[in-house]
Design an enzyme around this catalytic site. Structure first.
Site, short mmCIF file in Angstrom:
data_model
loop_
_atom_site.label_atom_id
_atom_site.label_comp_id
_atom_site.label_asym_id
_atom_site.label_seq_id
_atom_site.Cartn_x
_atom_site.Cartn_y
_atom_site.Cartn_z
N LYS A 119 2.51 9.29 8.49
CA LYS A 119 1.56 9.03 9.57
C LYS A 119 1.98 9.53 10.96
O LYS A 119 1.37 10.43 11.50
CB LYS A 119 1.21 7.55 9.62
CG LYS A 119 0.28 7.14 8.46
CD LYS A 119 -0.34 5.78 8.68
CE LYS A 119 -1.44 5.48 7.68
NZ LYS A 119 -1.00 4.96 6.40
N PHE B 267 0.85 -1.19 0.00
CA PHE B 267 0.00 0.00 0.00
C PHE B 267 0.88 1.23 0.00
O PHE B 267 1.74 1.39 0.87
CB PHE B 267 -0.95 0.03 1.20
CG PHE B 267 -1.91 1.18 1.12
CD1 PHE B 267 -3.07 1.09 0.35
CD2 PHE B 267 -1.63 2.40 1.75
CE1 PHE B 267 -3.94 2.17 0.22
CE2 PHE B 267 -2.50 3.48 1.63
CZ PHE B 267 -3.65 3.36 0.87
N ASP C 2 9.08 2.64 1.93
CA ASP C 2 7.90 3.39 2.35
C ASP C 2 7.74 3.16 3.86
O ASP C 2 7.23 2.12 4.30
CB ASP C 2 6.68 2.89 1.57
CG ASP C 2 5.39 3.61 1.97
OD1 ASP C 2 5.37 4.24 3.05
OD2 ASP C 2 4.40 3.52 1.22
C1 LIG Z 1 -1.17 5.26 4.98
C2 LIG Z 1 -0.07 4.87 4.05
C3 LIG Z 1 0.19 5.59 2.89
C4 LIG Z 1 -0.68 6.74 2.43
O1 LIG Z 1 -0.64 7.81 3.30
P1 LIG Z 1 -1.74 8.99 3.16
O2 LIG Z 1 -1.31 9.99 4.18
O3 LIG Z 1 -3.08 8.39 3.44
O4 LIG Z 1 -1.64 9.50 1.77
C5 LIG Z 1 1.27 5.22 2.12
N1 LIG Z 1 2.06 4.19 2.47
C6 LIG Z 1 1.84 3.46 3.58
C7 LIG Z 1 2.76 2.33 3.92
C8 LIG Z 1 0.75 3.76 4.40
O5 LIG Z 1 0.51 3.02 5.49
#
Ligand SMILES: *Cc1c(COP(=O)(O)O)cnc(C)c1O
Length: 426
Positions: free
Chosen positions: A276, A156, A247
């Site tokens: 986050k 994700f 990420d």
């Molecule tokens: C939540 C998340 C995103 C996206 O972040 P947003 O602030 O919602 O755009 C991207 N990568 C990972 C691993 C995430 O958990």
């Protein structure tokens, strides 16, 4: 609630505490796009790891705004830095130097393997920045005309067109085609599959610009990265001048019991992204890289709000509190307690649960596929028992509490979860 009532109550709250009004979900759903299927719960206020709904019911919060509220709710540091920063300065644009932005970048550089930081407002944007950086590096330093970024299945990376394309899950992409070209998916933690993909993609001429992976797949089911796999990926990237992008949007900034997820894997990325947990619940994102990959020049990339004094001032206070209050170690210790508690639940209901997995304070309880209930059912039952948790796919229940979590709260959470699960079983 009508707009007029909202405005009135906001104005009232300037001089007096907000008046609690009854909440109308039907009016809400008429005015707000239905991008979420919401739980029938409206949260009114929070304190530490606890939340209260508009009916006055109390919940233990093991969601923390989806792994964002690092310091929990209404933390004294958050309250004071937010109010001080808004009184001093909140936004001026990147036309000028922003001291808070420089100080936060310095903190991040001092505490990680990165040399340089670009600030934005969310995780998706942070990954967009990393994708653009990798493409520019491939074009200008390696002469690659059509760069390809390899990502993992069940990953994700966000909801913008490029990041939803990077996301290796068809359910997030449906009806949004044509997707962005230049992405290729491989199974996670599978070295042979990755080597095969690179061999095929680079057969005629080099195309692979970057490999983008989560150190631990969060949304995809709380699946930790395998050390041996990531060390081999690191070696491949170094040998072939492919960028290794991690990420760290969900796992970075102390959540795993280390500052950065890559520390669990014994490697350093070339580029990584944060969002986050960085602002403790205030929106901020960041793309970080080593000097060798900092190929952006003025005009290449930008964000109007990115790096504003408000978000950076708050994030700096969150990071400093993390450090001074020993919250990374707390995440590690409470995480061990939490996993022990989850393992007990797993052992008590062996027919229902397959395993417990996670690092620090990001953990997943995996439901056996043959069970009649899904993660949503567990989440709903837990809500009734006074515990907030969140699904990570249909088979995994995710627990991502604030990093200020205490041993007593771990205990209370496990008791509530146990009660909730008992209601689901015959
Ligand atoms: C939540 C998340 C995103 C996206 O972040 P947003 O602030 O919602 O755009 C991207 N990568 C990972 C691993 C995430 O958990």
């Amino acid at each position: 609630m009508s707009l007029k009532t909202l405005v009135n109550s906001a104005l009232k709250s300037v001089s007096a505490p907000p008046v609690q009004e009854s909440f109308d979900p039907i009016a809400f759903d008429q005015a707000v796009m239905t991008t979420y299927s919401r739980f029938p719960l409206a949260i009114d206020r929070g304190q530490g790891c606890h939340l209260w709904d508009t009916e006055g019911r109390e919940y233990l919060d093991f969601v923390a705004g989806i792994a964002t509220c690092t310091l929990g709710h209404s933390h004294p540091v958050m309250v004071s830095v937010v109010s001080q920063q808004i009184q001093k300065l909140h936004h001026v644009s990147n036309l000028y130097y922003i001291p808070e932005q420089g100080a936060l970048a310095q903190w991040l550089v001092d505490h990680s393997c990165a040399d340089k930081v670009f600030f934005c407002n969310s995780g998706a944007e942070a990954n967009e920045g990393a994708i653009k950086l990798a493409r520019k590096y491939a074009h200008t330093r390696r002469g690659i005309q059509t760069p390809v970024i390899i990502t993992a299945q069940a990953s994700f990376h966000g909801r913008t067109l490029a990041t939803v394309t990077a996301t290796g899950q068809a359910k997030y992409q449906k009806h949004f085609d044509p997707l962005m070209p230049g992405f290729h998916y491989v199974p996670y933690n599978d070295l042979a599959a990755l080597e095969g993909a690179i061999a095929t993609l680079d057969a005629d001429q080099p195309q692979v610009a970057a490999i983008l992976l989560e150190p631990l797949q969060g949304e995809g089911g709380v699946r930790p990265g395998d050390r041996t796999y990531f060390q081999a990926v690191r070696q491949i990237c170094s040998d072939r001048n492919i960028l290794l992008i991690l990420d760290e949007v969900q796992v970075g900034v102390g959540r795993t019991g280390q500052y950065w997820g890559y520390e669990h894997l014994g490697i350093e990325p070339d580029v990584f992204t944060l969002a986050k947990g960085l602002g403790g619940g205030i929106p901020i994102g960041a793309t970080l890289c080593k000097d060798a990959y900092a190929v952006f020049e003025p005009g290449d990339h930008a964000s109007t709000f990115g790096g504003n004094p408000f978000a950076c001032g708050v994030a700096l206070a969150v990071c400093q509190t993390l450090e001074s209050a020993g919250l990374v170690a707390n995440a590690r210790h409470q995480g061990e307690r939490l996993r022990a508690g989850l393992q007990q639940i797993c052992d008590r209901y062996p027919q229902a649960f397959a395993e417990v997995r996670g690092w620090g304070l990001i953990n997943g309880l995996v439901i056996n596929p043959e069970m009649a209930f899904t993660s949503i059912d567990v989440v709903k039952a837990a809500m009734t028992a006074g515990l907030l948790i969140v699904p990570a796919g249909p088979q995994v229940v995710r627990l991502v509490p604030p990093l200020i979590l205490s041993a007593t709260e771990v205990q209370q959470g496990m008791e509530k979860l146990d009660c909730a699960i008992a209601t689901l079983l015959p």
